[in-house]
Design a protein around this motif. Structure first.
Motif, mmCIF file in Angstrom:
data_model
loop_
_atom_site.group_PDB
_atom_site.id
_atom_site.type_symbol
_atom_site.label_atom_id
_atom_site.label_comp_id
_atom_site.label_asym_id
_atom_site.label_seq_id
_atom_site.Cartn_x
_atom_site.Cartn_y
_atom_site.Cartn_z
ATOM 1 N N GLN A 434 0.849 -1.187 0.000
ATOM 2 C CA GLN A 434 0.000 0.000 0.000
ATOM 3 C C GLN A 434 0.889 1.242 0.000
ATOM 4 O O GLN A 434 1.831 1.334 0.781
ATOM 5 N N LEU A 435 0.609 2.195 -0.893
ATOM 6 C CA LEU A 435 1.368 3.438 -0.987
ATOM 7 C C LEU A 435 0.586 4.536 -0.270
ATOM 8 O O LEU A 435 -0.560 4.845 -0.620
ATOM 9 N N TYR A 436 1.232 5.131 0.751
ATOM 10 C CA TYR A 436 0.591 6.190 1.531
ATOM 11 C C TYR A 436 1.333 7.498 1.280
ATOM 12 O O TYR A 436 2.551 7.579 1.477
ATOM 13 N N ARG A 437 0.611 8.502 0.842
ATOM 14 C CA ARG A 437 1.179 9.822 0.571
ATOM 15 C C ARG A 437 0.561 10.819 1.565
ATOM 16 O O ARG A 437 -0.557 11.329 1.362
ATOM 17 N N PRO A 438 1.293 11.079 2.656
ATOM 18 C CA PRO A 438 0.735 11.937 3.719
ATOM 19 C C PRO A 438 0.398 13.339 3.247
ATOM 20 O O PRO A 438 -0.533 13.965 3.763
ATOM 21 N N LEU A 439 1.144 13.874 2.280
ATOM 22 C CA LEU A 439 0.905 15.248 1.837
ATOM 23 C C LEU A 439 -0.484 15.409 1.238
ATOM 24 O O LEU A 439 -1.116 16.459 1.369
ATOM 25 N N THR A 440 -0.980 14.347 0.574
ATOM 26 C CA THR A 440 -2.317 14.411 -0.034
ATOM 27 C C THR A 440 -3.343 13.572 0.713
ATOM 28 O O THR A 440 -4.541 13.633 0.419
ATOM 29 N N GLY A 441 -2.846 12.730 1.684
ATOM 30 C CA GLY A 441 -3.740 11.824 2.405
ATOM 31 C C GLY A 441 -4.167 10.628 1.588
ATOM 32 O O GLY A 441 -5.071 9.888 1.967
ATOM 33 N N GLU A 442 -3.504 10.406 0.454
ATOM 34 C CA GLU A 442 -3.883 9.321 -0.447
ATOM 35 C C GLU A 442 -3.297 7.988 0.032
ATOM 36 O O GLU A 442 -2.122 7.901 0.393
ATOM 37 N N LEU A 443 -4.104 6.926 0.039
ATOM 38 C CA LEU A 443 -3.667 5.569 0.353
ATOM 39 C C LEU A 443 -4.198 4.658 -0.738
ATOM 40 O O LEU A 443 -5.414 4.543 -0.920
ATOM 41 N N LYS A 444 -3.295 4.047 -1.495
ATOM 42 C CA LYS A 444 -3.743 3.258 -2.636
ATOM 43 C C LYS A 444 -2.803 2.080 -2.884
ATOM 44 O O LYS A 444 -1.720 1.991 -2.306
ATOM 45 N N ASP A 445 -3.230 1.175 -3.770
ATOM 46 C CA ASP A 445 -2.411 0.053 -4.223
ATOM 47 C C ASP A 445 -1.216 0.607 -4.998
ATOM 48 O O ASP A 445 -1.390 1.371 -5.953
#
Length: 546
Positions: A434-445
């Motif tokens: 799972q890829l988590y990008r805190p700057l955008t709050g995005e959590l995706k495959d």
């Protein structure tokens, strides 16, 4: 007049006269014989007197009615000394007419007798002569002082020979799996006879199955005894055999004494005395077995603790050093040892391999495959030029080992390039990170939904594997975990699922790998609180520094 003696249950030791034609036994207070136990049916069984004879029948109870440890399904005639068991309630049927008839028959013509002995009473000791009482006390004291039966049993045999002067041979036989009978003690008065001594299997089986003591004046002429080679070869004459019973009433061993001299015979008093010895021996043997089981369990626990420490040594004890990156790694088996793996493998070109694997199954077998995985993956990654080729090689190495065991391994391998910040991923039947990008709050495959890699490792030899890449931006985190996370069950049987992973990641106090990893582990444990772990659990978080 017939009566019941209560051997176990309410009013233990008391007698109930059977001076009517029908006696219902059950939990109902209106029954003639009340057994106030919840496992007993309201009207469980009944004793009937028909034409002066007594019968017992089960009234379609939940837990059944037993006579001499045999379940009854039809109306069954009762004989003197028959034992009736209803759940934990035990009574002995006593018929004065029958017992008187037996005594007359024994005195006048019979050469055999079979009996059960009520060992609960204390009057037995009072009936024994002083010399016999002394030997009985000596046996009891010896049995109560030690649990080392291997050295004690020969002494017991010597005491039995002193108690029963007519005995030529002494056996203690334990019932094993199936119909196997295992002699724990063989003792003869003449030591030279011990190597050839054999017991009567038919007599031993009879005592074990009926849980009744057995006495015969002459086994070679007794219709109740199958004329075996041991009876013929060793000229077994008078013989007595007493069962050793557990608390539930089932026999697990017997003591058999026999003579080879026609003029020396055992009596009913001898049989009563042997039953007293058997009762004490049964308690000591059970205590010794429980001690032995405890020691075995402690040794097994020590072995498993050592195996756990050895397996833990296969996993990283510290995070790797890679410029611009932080890491978090955690693994916990569902049992003492498990089949989850994670590791960090530095490559010569400065890149780092982060791998998470999950062996199908749990416990010792899975842990052995995990040990092989931890060494084979390092060899494969260091000997091949690309991660795709390395995983293909690892698959072939595992196939030689797992194909015959009907096992497989799921794996996700991520190669981190600290210069380009590209993560190259190869999957062997494992879910994508799972890829988590805190700057955008995005959590995706992290694969973007792309089907890449191949099937689980160790199932099919010679397969090619594909890779997938993702660019890690400052602050990005890759979250890798085994199915012990998303498939973790709570007490209601509900899985943690991907939604639980997402909630835990977003609830982390900070966006670093350690905070995210620790929050995810804590959330899974809180979800599964109150039940045993569903599966091994491993969590690894790779984070590019912001």
């Amino acid at each position: 007049m017939a009566k019941l003696q209560i051997l176990k249950g309410p009013s233990e030791g008391s007698f109930i006269s059977l001076d009517g034609d029908k006696f219902v036994m059950g939990r109902n207070p209106e029954c003639g014989i009340v057994i106030p136990v919840t496992s007993v049916s309201r009207e469980h069984a009944q004793i009937l007197r028909v034409s002066g004879k007594y019968f017992i029948e089960d009234k379609q109870s939940r837990n059944g009615t037993f006579v001499n440890n045999q379940a009854i399904s039809t109306r069954t005639a009762l004989k003197n000394n028959d034992r009736i068991r209803i759940c934990d309630f035990i009574a002995c049927f006593l018929d004065q007419a029958d017992s008187a008839g037996e005594e007359d028959e024994i005195d006048e013509s019979s050469s055999t007798v079979e009996a059960t002995i009520n060992q609960a009473g204390g009057s037995l000791l009072e009936q024994q002569p002083a010399e016999r009482l002394r030997h009985l006390i000596e046996i009891t004291n010896n049995l109560s002082r030690t649990l080392e039966l291997q050295s004690l049993l020969p002494k017991i045999a010597d005491s039995l020979f002193a108690l029963f002067r007519q005995a030529d041979r002494c056996f203690l036989i334990v019932s094993g799996e199936g119909d196997k009978l295992q002699p724990r003690l063989v003792k003869t008065r003449r030591a030279a006879d011990e190597s050839n001594a054999r017991f009567s299997r038919s007599i031993v089986k009879r005592a074990l199955e009926s849980t009744q003591a057995f006495l015969s004046d002459d086994a070679s002429r007794d219709d109740r005894v199958q004329l075996s080679q041991s009876v013929v070869d060793f000229r077994i004459r008078s013989v007595m055999c007493a069962p050793l019973c557990r608390a539930d009433g089932n026999a697990f061993a017997v003591i058999q004494l026999d003579t080879q001299d026609r003029s020396k015979k055992f009596s009913q008093d001898d049989l009563k005395l042997l039953c007293a010895v058997a009762n004490q021996a049964a308690i000591s043997l059970e205590n010794a077995r429980l001690l032995e089981d405890t020691i075995i369990q402690e040794k097994r626990k020590a072995d498993l603790d050592l195996a756990r420490k050895v397996q833990k040594s296969f996993l990283p004890s510290t995070e790797p050093k890679l410029p611009g990156y932080d890491f978090f790694g955690y693994s916990e088996p569902a049992k003492e040892v498990g089949g989850d793996y994670f590791g960090y493998i530095p490559l010569p070109d400065g890149k780092l391999v982060v791998a998470v694997g999950d062996v199908a199954g749990k416990g010792a077998a899975a842990s052995l495959i995990m040990a092989k995985l931890s060494s084979d993956i390092r060899f494969s990654m260091l000997s091949e030029k690309t991660p795709e080729a390395a995983v293909a090689k690892l698959n072939d190495l595992l196939y030689e080992f797992t194909s015959s065991l009907d096992r497989f391994v799921t794996l996700i391998a991520v190669v981190i390039d600290p210069v380009t910040h590209i993560a190259t991923m190869v999957s062997g039947g494992h879910s994508s990170p799972q890829l988590y990008r805190p700057l955008t709050g995005e959590l995706k495959d992290s694969s973007g939904g792309k089907d890449f890699g191949g099937p689980p490792l160790g199932m099919i030899e010679g397969l090619p594997f594909e890779s997938c890449q993702v660019k890690l931006e400052p602050g990005d985190c890759l979250i890798l975990y085994t199915d012990g996370v998303d498939e973790s069950m709570n007490v209601q049987g509900k899985a943690f699922e991907h939604a639980g992973v997402e909630r835990a990641v977003r609830a982390a106090s900070k966006t670093g790998p350690r905070e995210i990893g620790e929050q995810l582990v804590a959330a899974v444990k809180q979800h599964a609180a109150g039940r045993d772990p569903h599966d091994d659990m491993t969590v690894v978080v790779i984070g590019r520094k912001a």
